[in-house]
Design a protein around this motif. Sequence first.
Motif, PDB file in Angstrom:
ATOM      1  N   VAL A 159       0.107   6.679  15.557  1.00 24.05           N
ATOM      2  CA  VAL A 159      -0.736   6.686  14.366  1.00 24.05           C
ATOM      3  C   VAL A 159      -0.426   5.411  13.596  1.00 24.05           C
ATOM      4  CG1 VAL A 159      -1.193   7.817  12.160  1.00 24.05           C
ATOM      5  CG2 VAL A 159      -0.831   9.193  14.211  1.00 24.05           C
ATOM      6  N   THR A 160      -1.438   4.737  13.104  1.00 26.88           N
ATOM      7  CA  THR A 160      -1.231   3.503  12.349  1.00 26.88           C
ATOM      8  C   THR A 160      -1.581   3.719  10.883  1.00 26.88           C
ATOM      9  OG1 THR A 160      -1.709   2.102  14.264  1.00 26.88           O
ATOM     10  CG2 THR A 160      -1.886   1.079  12.096  1.00 26.88           C
ATOM     11  N   LEU A 161      -0.602   3.459  10.016  1.00 24.79           N
ATOM     12  CA  LEU A 161      -0.807   3.517   8.569  1.00 24.79           C
ATOM     13  C   LEU A 161      -1.047   2.109   8.041  1.00 24.79           C
ATOM     14  CD1 LEU A 161       2.055   5.847   7.238  1.00 24.79           C
ATOM     15  CD2 LEU A 161      -0.392   6.370   7.273  1.00 24.79           C
ATOM     16  N   THR A 162      -1.985   1.969   7.117  1.00 23.20           N
ATOM     17  CA  THR A 162      -2.172   0.693   6.433  1.00 23.20           C
ATOM     18  C   THR A 162      -1.480   0.767   5.077  1.00 23.20           C
ATOM     19  OG1 THR A 162      -4.323   1.500   5.661  1.00 23.20           O
ATOM     20  CG2 THR A 162      -4.305   0.082   7.613  1.00 23.20           C
ATOM     21  N   PHE A 163      -0.834  -0.334   4.669  1.00 19.11           N
ATOM     22  CA  PHE A 163       0.025  -0.354   3.496  1.00 19.11           C
ATOM     23  C   PHE A 163      -0.247  -1.645   2.721  1.00 19.11           C
ATOM     24  CE2 PHE A 163       4.804  -0.919   2.207  1.00 19.11           C
ATOM     25  CZ  PHE A 163       4.502  -0.606   0.887  1.00 19.11           C
ATOM     26  N   LYS A 194       3.020   3.523  13.271  1.00 17.24           N
ATOM     27  CA  LYS A 194       3.068   2.087  13.020  1.00 17.24           C
ATOM     28  C   LYS A 194       2.505   1.808  11.628  1.00 17.24           C
ATOM     29  CE  LYS A 194       2.759   0.773  17.876  1.00 17.24           C
ATOM     30  NZ  LYS A 194       4.232   0.652  17.913  1.00 17.24           N
ATOM     31  N   ILE A 195       3.027   0.780  10.993  1.00 19.99           N
ATOM     32  CA  ILE A 195       2.581   0.414   9.649  1.00 19.99           C
ATOM     33  C   ILE A 195       2.092  -1.024   9.653  1.00 19.99           C
ATOM     34  CG2 ILE A 195       3.255   0.112   7.236  1.00 19.99           C
ATOM     35  CD1 ILE A 195       5.251   2.324   7.561  1.00 19.99           C
ATOM     36  N   GLU A 196       0.876  -1.196   9.204  1.00 16.26           N
ATOM     37  CA  GLU A 196       0.299  -2.535   9.041  1.00 16.26           C
ATOM     38  C   GLU A 196       0.326  -2.879   7.560  1.00 16.26           C
ATOM     39  OE1 GLU A 196      -3.603  -2.489  10.702  1.00 16.26           O
ATOM     40  OE2 GLU A 196      -2.884  -2.446  12.790  1.00 16.26           O
ATOM     41  N   VAL A 197       1.008  -3.976   7.219  1.00 22.37           N
ATOM     42  CA  VAL A 197       1.190  -4.368   5.823  1.00 22.37           C
ATOM     43  C   VAL A 197       0.230  -5.496   5.464  1.00 22.37           C
ATOM     44  CG1 VAL A 197       2.833  -5.246   4.112  1.00 22.37           C
ATOM     45  CG2 VAL A 197       3.632  -3.719   5.943  1.00 22.37           C
ATOM     46  N   GLU A 198      -0.408  -5.375   4.304  1.00 17.78           N
ATOM     47  CA  GLU A 198      -1.212  -6.478   3.779  1.00 17.78           C
ATOM     48  C   GLU A 198      -0.799  -6.713   2.340  1.00 17.78           C
ATOM     49  OE1 GLU A 198      -5.337  -5.570   1.990  1.00 17.78           O
ATOM     50  OE2 GLU A 198      -5.304  -4.434   3.861  1.00 17.78           O
ATOM     51  N   ASN A 199      -0.979  -7.946   1.876  1.00 13.85           N
ATOM     52  CA  ASN A 199      -0.528  -8.321   0.540  1.00 13.85           C
ATOM     53  C   ASN A 199      -1.697  -8.543  -0.406  1.00 13.85           C
ATOM     54  OD1 ASN A 199       1.483  -9.996   2.635  1.00 13.85           O
ATOM     55  ND2 ASN A 199       2.502  -8.724   1.117  1.00 13.85           N
ATOM     56  N   LEU A 258     -10.134   1.335  -4.468  1.00 13.56           N
ATOM     57  CA  LEU A 258     -10.073   2.778  -4.690  1.00 13.56           C
ATOM     58  C   LEU A 258     -11.456   3.327  -5.007  1.00 13.56           C
ATOM     59  CD1 LEU A 258      -6.797   3.168  -6.794  1.00 13.56           C
ATOM     60  CD2 LEU A 258      -7.198   4.094  -4.505  1.00 13.56           C
ATOM     61  N   SER A 259     -12.199   2.605  -5.826  1.00 18.23           N
ATOM     62  CA  SER A 259     -13.504   3.106  -6.247  1.00 18.23           C
ATOM     63  C   SER A 259     -14.534   3.073  -5.120  1.00 18.23           C
ATOM     64  CB  SER A 259     -14.027   2.303  -7.441  1.00 18.23           C
ATOM     65  OG  SER A 259     -14.287   0.965  -7.067  1.00 18.23           O
ATOM     66  N   THR A 260     -14.338   2.176  -4.141  1.00 14.90           N
ATOM     67  CA  THR A 260     -15.286   2.071  -3.026  1.00 14.90           C
ATOM     68  C   THR A 260     -14.836   2.828  -1.787  1.00 14.90           C
ATOM     69  OG1 THR A 260     -14.267   0.001  -2.282  1.00 14.90           O
ATOM     70  CG2 THR A 260     -16.117  -0.175  -3.812  1.00 14.90           C
ATOM     71  N   GLY A 261     -13.675   3.480  -1.874  1.00 17.74           N
ATOM     72  CA  GLY A 261     -13.173   4.230  -0.724  1.00 17.74           C
ATOM     73  C   GLY A 261     -12.598   3.356   0.362  1.00 17.74           C
ATOM     74  N   GLU A 262     -12.230   2.118   0.035  1.00 17.38           N
ATOM     75  CA  GLU A 262     -11.730   1.179   1.038  1.00 17.38           C
ATOM     76  C   GLU A 262     -10.241   0.878   0.884  1.00 17.38           C
ATOM     77  OE1 GLU A 262     -14.326  -2.140   0.496  1.00 17.38           O
ATOM     78  OE2 GLU A 262     -15.942  -1.247   1.657  1.00 17.38           O
ATOM     79  N   MET A 263      -9.531   1.732   0.166  1.00 19.23           N
ATOM     80  CA  MET A 263      -8.103   1.507  -0.027  1.00 19.23           C
ATOM     81  C   MET A 263      -7.333   1.804   1.253  1.00 19.23           C
ATOM     82  SD  MET A 263      -5.520   0.555  -1.618  1.00 19.23           S
ATOM     83  CE  MET A 263      -6.023   0.177  -3.273  1.00 19.23           C
ATOM     84  N   THR A 264      -6.188   1.117   1.388  1.00 19.45           N
ATOM     85  CA  THR A 264      -5.279   1.396   2.493  1.00 19.45           C
ATOM     86  C   THR A 264      -4.747   2.824   2.364  1.00 19.45           C
ATOM     87  OG1 THR A 264      -3.524   0.393   1.163  1.00 19.45           O
ATOM     88  CG2 THR A 264      -4.590  -1.014   2.818  1.00 19.45           C
ATOM     89  N   ASP A 265      -4.096   3.320   3.414  1.00 20.49           N
ATOM     90  CA  ASP A 265      -3.561   4.684   3.376  1.00 20.49           C
ATOM     91  C   ASP A 265      -2.545   4.850   2.255  1.00 20.49           C
ATOM     92  OD1 ASP A 265      -4.896   5.749   5.787  1.00 20.49           O
ATOM     93  OD2 ASP A 265      -3.673   4.259   6.837  1.00 20.49           O
ATOM     94  N   VAL A 266      -1.635   3.899   2.157  1.00 21.70           N
ATOM     95  CA  VAL A 266      -0.622   3.919   1.102  1.00 21.70           C
ATOM     96  C   VAL A 266      -0.623   2.556   0.426  1.00 21.70           C
ATOM     97  CG1 VAL A 266       0.815   5.660   2.237  1.00 21.70           C
ATOM     98  CG2 VAL A 266       1.241   3.242   2.692  1.00 21.70           C
ATOM     99  N   ALA A 286       1.395  11.501   8.137  1.00 21.95           N
ATOM    100  CA  ALA A 286       2.170  10.283   8.365  1.00 21.95           C
ATOM    101  C   ALA A 286       2.460   9.577   7.043  1.00 21.95           C
ATOM    102  CB  ALA A 286       1.417   9.348   9.312  1.00 21.95           C
ATOM    103  N   ALA A 287       1.482   9.563   6.136  1.00 25.80           N
ATOM    104  CA  ALA A 287       1.669   8.915   4.845  1.00 25.80           C
ATOM    105  C   ALA A 287       2.764   9.602   4.039  1.00 25.80           C
ATOM    106  CB  ALA A 287       0.362   8.918   4.065  1.00 25.80           C
ATOM    107  N   LYS A 288       2.755  10.934   4.038  1.00 28.89           N
ATOM    108  CA  LYS A 288       3.805  11.660   3.312  1.00 28.89           C
ATOM    109  C   LYS A 288       5.184  11.416   3.939  1.00 28.89           C
ATOM    110  CE  LYS A 288       1.268  15.472   1.150  1.00 28.89           C
ATOM    111  NZ  LYS A 288       1.165  16.944   1.019  1.00 28.89           N
ATOM    112  N   LYS A 289       5.204  11.322   5.255  1.00 26.36           N
ATOM    113  CA  LYS A 289       6.475  11.071   5.931  1.00 26.36           C
ATOM    114  C   LYS A 289       7.043   9.715   5.519  1.00 26.36           C
ATOM    115  CE  LYS A 289       8.511  12.021  10.448  1.00 26.36           C
ATOM    116  NZ  LYS A 289       8.233  12.441  11.844  1.00 26.36           N
ATOM    117  N   PHE A 290       6.155   8.722   5.370  1.00 23.60           N
ATOM    118  CA  PHE A 290       6.590   7.393   4.941  1.00 23.60           C
ATOM    119  C   PHE A 290       7.107   7.432   3.509  1.00 23.60           C
ATOM    120  CE2 PHE A 290       5.325   3.126   3.140  1.00 23.60           C
ATOM    121  CZ  PHE A 290       6.408   2.441   3.689  1.00 23.60           C
ATOM    122  N   LEU A 291       6.392   8.106   2.601  1.00 23.63           N
ATOM    123  CA  LEU A 291       6.853   8.168   1.216  1.00 23.63           C
ATOM    124  C   LEU A 291       8.184   8.904   1.096  1.00 23.63           C
ATOM    125  CD1 LEU A 291       4.003   7.085   0.552  1.00 23.63           C
ATOM    126  CD2 LEU A 291       4.022   8.585  -1.462  1.00 23.63           C
TER     127      LEU A 291
END
Length: 433
Positions: A35-39, A66-71, A86-94, A327-332
């Motif tokens: 599973v790939t999480l975006t961060f 797996k975690i993909e990080v963007e800045n 957030l308002s457009t529904g395009e936010m990363t998972d975390v 997966a997101a909760k596991k990361f947090l």
Amino acid sequence: MKTSHRTLAAALAVLATAALTSCGSGAEPAADGTVTLTFMTGSDQSTVDTSKALADAFMKANPRIKIEVENQPGGGEGDNVVKTRLSTGEMTDVFWYNSGSLLQALNPAQTLVDLTGDPVLANVQPEYLPVVTQGGKVYGVPATTLAGGGILYNRKVYEQLKLEVPKTWAEFMANNEKIKAAGITPVIGTFKDTWTSQIFVLADFHNVRAAVPNFARDYTAGKAKFATTPAAAGGFRHLADVHAKDYLNEGFGSATLDQGLKMLVEGKGAHYAMLSGLLPPLLATYPQTATDVGLFGVPGTDAAKHGVTVWEPPAIYIAKTTEKLDAAKKFLAFVASPAGTEAVNTAVQPSGPYRVKGAKLPDDAIQVAKDLQAYIDRGATTPALEFLSPVKGPSLEQITVAVGSGLTKPAEGAAQYDQDVAKQAKQLGLAGW
């Protein structure tokens, strides 16, 4: 404060991703079972290093995630990216974002996953929870350490000139006079990065609360103002004082954060009103940062009440649009665990204590972390105003640049900020405004 968190802007192309609309227990894994999480995280070096350390350690312990990080950029630009996605529904998972008053602007009940009562929070210190709570619901975990906001100072300069850490503004200005006489810049200004101009005002809140204990409550209710509360206007006067005495570095209006930190570490400047959390990335290039730079709170009028203003850690949140909730909760949960803090310690020297149960400062902690811990141990800390009130005006950094440059009188700057926050308070629908 725009945290520590309010750092150097970096170019970022907002990804045009398809909007996600559901928040199930987890999307289907890839063919290989991963599973790939975006961060999404920040762009200042300390945040980048911390985020990478957390992601790498988590993936090592959880090879199927797996975690993909963007800045994202810093300051107002970064805020806009977060709110837009957030308002457009395009936010990363975390994603990494401020705690405190700025959380309210994200409309968390509609955009973030509610973690109230979730095992994810098991190791989070109770003192931290209020700054990630809105409407009685908890939304995030501490991303990094507590930070001190005050005066970073070069300890070698102090040793050379036989100076004592000041506990009053008069003592601070006397030290500045001796430093200037020695041919060293007394106070560093870096107004090219406008957010840095705010620290004298924001980090003065320990003194405000010491003089007016109910200021945060009355300010939120529209009853107390910066311009009409002498203690609250003090930070604006501080900016004006150091400019009027010609204590700032030459070219302060075009100097950057990186240049200011370099001046401080090299002893070319003695004082820098700044957050402690920005020091760890300097250690690779300037290892003397660990021992040569200390921290003291912005001095006030009463030495007996001297203390420091602290910034609670920013948080990591889960977007409600994630399809990978488990997966997101596991990361947090990993982020908010002793294992997570130990992973960060291997990559980034902590600049203050963690808000995680069981986490400890390493024996070789840098001096600013030890200084901050000493303030905490004697109960001489106050949370920044943004953690006690939802009212935070967006134009403070422009106002403080003008005051700190001698273009606007401090009383006028305080009045301008009162007008600035009034607009925001009305937008929030707060009573009394």
